[in-house]
Design a protein around this motif. Structure first.
Motif, PDB file in Angstrom:
ATOM      1  N   LEU A   3       0.850  -1.188   0.000  1.00  0.00           N
ATOM      2  CA  LEU A   3       0.000   0.000   0.000  1.00  0.00           C
ATOM      3  C   LEU A   3       0.885   1.236   0.000  1.00  0.00           C
ATOM      4  O   LEU A   3       1.784   1.372   0.837  1.00  0.00           O
ATOM      5  CB  LEU A   3      -0.904   0.009   1.230  1.00  0.00           C
ATOM      6  N   VAL A   4       0.639   2.154  -0.943  1.00  0.00           N
ATOM      7  CA  VAL A   4       1.384   3.411  -1.032  1.00  0.00           C
ATOM      8  C   VAL A   4       0.395   4.555  -0.883  1.00  0.00           C
ATOM      9  O   VAL A   4      -0.517   4.705  -1.706  1.00  0.00           O
ATOM     10  CB  VAL A   4       2.137   3.538  -2.376  1.00  0.00           C
ATOM     11  N   VAL A  43       7.405  11.292  -3.808  1.00  0.00           N
ATOM     12  CA  VAL A  43       7.942   9.975  -3.457  1.00  0.00           C
ATOM     13  C   VAL A  43       7.024   8.870  -3.949  1.00  0.00           C
ATOM     14  O   VAL A  43       7.474   7.839  -4.457  1.00  0.00           O
ATOM     15  CB  VAL A  43       8.142   9.864  -1.930  1.00  0.00           C
ATOM     16  N   GLY A  44       5.714   9.079  -3.820  1.00  0.00           N
ATOM     17  CA  GLY A  44       4.751   8.037  -4.164  1.00  0.00           C
ATOM     18  C   GLY A  44       4.861   7.552  -5.587  1.00  0.00           C
ATOM     19  O   GLY A  44       4.760   6.346  -5.856  1.00  0.00           O
ATOM     20  N   GLN A  45       5.086   8.455  -6.545  1.00  0.00           N
ATOM     21  CA  GLN A  45       5.173   8.046  -7.944  1.00  0.00           C
ATOM     22  C   GLN A  45       6.323   7.078  -8.172  1.00  0.00           C
ATOM     23  O   GLN A  45       6.207   6.127  -8.945  1.00  0.00           O
ATOM     24  CB  GLN A  45       5.339   9.270  -8.852  1.00  0.00           C
ATOM     25  N   GLY A  60       3.729   8.741   3.566  1.00  0.00           N
ATOM     26  CA  GLY A  60       4.383  10.031   3.729  1.00  0.00           C
ATOM     27  C   GLY A  60       3.436  11.094   4.209  1.00  0.00           C
ATOM     28  O   GLY A  60       3.750  12.281   4.130  1.00  0.00           O
ATOM     29  N   ILE A  61       2.273  10.693   4.706  1.00  0.00           N
ATOM     30  CA  ILE A  61       1.238  11.641   5.093  1.00  0.00           C
ATOM     31  C   ILE A  61       1.143  11.775   6.607  1.00  0.00           C
ATOM     32  O   ILE A  61       1.045  12.861   7.151  1.00  0.00           O
ATOM     33  CB  ILE A  61      -0.122  11.213   4.505  1.00  0.00           C
ATOM     34  N   GLY A 101       7.209  10.788   6.062  1.00  0.00           N
ATOM     35  CA  GLY A 101       6.755  12.172   6.102  1.00  0.00           C
ATOM     36  C   GLY A 101       5.518  12.289   6.959  1.00  0.00           C
ATOM     37  O   GLY A 101       4.892  11.278   7.306  1.00  0.00           O
ATOM     38  N   ASN A 102       5.159  13.528   7.303  1.00  0.00           N
ATOM     39  CA  ASN A 102       3.956  13.713   8.138  1.00  0.00           C
ATOM     40  C   ASN A 102       3.272  15.030   7.790  1.00  0.00           C
ATOM     41  O   ASN A 102       3.033  15.868   8.656  1.00  0.00           O
ATOM     42  CB  ASN A 102       4.292  13.635   9.621  1.00  0.00           C
TER      43      ASN A 102
END
Length: 327
Positions: free
Chosen positions: A138-139, A146-148, A201-202, A224-225
């Motif tokens: 899961l991304v 970063v996600g891409q 990253g959220i 990330g946050n």
């Protein structure tokens, strides 16, 4: 020399100075002519926190003007990319050899500049999950910087990727990256789990929701946050993620050393360059513009008008005539 410095009175807290000192490379550093650099969201925070006159810039690509005095690293004239701690948003920069890699001719500077922070973060986060062939991954923020990269690399490793995106219209882009499933809410991601690896990253409440989707012994990686702090308790692992682990990933290399879990920065950059040159990894930029528009690009990044990466170019790399449609 020209380059950007922090200035709280200027747009986006940044001012282009014409009087910066020329870089003085130390032993083990070479002098680079910067042709392109990419923006990262955390640089918005750095600009606010650093003192007036600080010089930002981390992701850079360009040409070696003068090789390192100690004989290490690439020769003059070599195309390179690098990950710096600062000073990258300028015409020239001193670059540690251990933070740079040679750039294949097939890879444009504009693509290379997107790789050092976002690409390396994705690569190192995925390593935390071990072999991914057949694994559910899961991304979150799957079409972001970063996600891409994470979606593409996980799919290339044989994982079944579920991509979490913020809006339905971004689902098609996530599928084009290689995602098998797309969701706009983590409650919907449960249908495709449990997950052997979660990349987030959220932060915020979403991290708690994601941890509840882990398989027994699985791994969640937080890099990330942007949504703020998260609240977790042991009970969140009882859902199904017994003995799962949470990893806080910092993608830099202390003093240039290789990390415990893998190679150092130079080796990871070289890996990403090979994947791009072979056509197995494609950096996606949402904006390319002349470097004098860096404050405008930062403002757009802060407004979340940019998804993916934003790249600024120095002559003779050129500009994107569509810039004003984005900013």
């Amino acid at each position: 020399m020209r380059g950007f410095i922090t200035d709280p009175t200027a747009p986006a807290g940044l001012r282009l100075s014409d009087t910066l000192p020329e870089p003085e490379p130390a032993d083990g550093e070479f002098l680079m002519a910067v042709h392109a650099y990419a923006l990262n969201r955390d640089e918005l925070n750095l600009i606010r926190r650093r003192p007036d006159g600080w010089r930002p810039g981390q992701d850079v690509a360009g040409t070696v003007l003068r090789a390192a005095a100690d004989g290490t690293g690439p020769a003059a004239g070599t195309r390179v990319l690098a990950r710096l701690d600062e000073h990258g948003w300028a015409e020239r920069a001193a670059v540690p050899v251990h933070s740079a890699a040679v750039l294949a001719d097939a890879v444009p500077f504009t693509q290379a500049a997107t790789l050092p922070i976002a690409g390396v973060t994705a690569l190192r986060a995925l390593r935390q999950g071990g072999p991914l062939l057949g694994a559910n991954v899961l991304v979150t923020g799957a079409t972001g910087g970063v996600g891409q990269f994470a979606v593409q690399l996980a799919a290339a490793a044989g994982a079944r990727v579920t991509a979490h995106v913020s809006r339905p219209e971004r689902a098609e882009a996530a599928r084009a990256l290689g995602a098998r499933h797309t969701v706009t809410g983590l409650a919907d991601a449960a249908a495709h789990g449990p997950y052997q690896l979660v990349l987030d990253g959220i932060g915020g409440p979403g991290l708690t929701d994601a941890v509840r989707l882990l398989a027994p012994g699985a791994t969640a990686v937080l890099y990330g946050n942007v949504a703020g702090p998260s609240q977790l308790s042991i009970g969140d692992f009882y859902a199904q993620g017994w003995n799962a682990r949470l990893v806080g990933l910092i993608s830099g290399d202390p003093a240039g050393a290789a990390g415990e879990a893998g190679p150092g920065m130079a080796a990871d950059l070289a890996t990403l360059v090979r994947l791009v040159a072979d056509g197995r990894l494609t950096p996606h930029t949402s904006l390319t513009a002349d470097w004098t528009r860096t404050p405008d690009a930062l403002t757009a990044l802060a407004r979340r008008d940019i998804r993916g990466k934003a790249v600024l170019t120095l002559p003779p790399a050129g500009t994107d005539p569509t810039l004003d449609r984005h900013l």
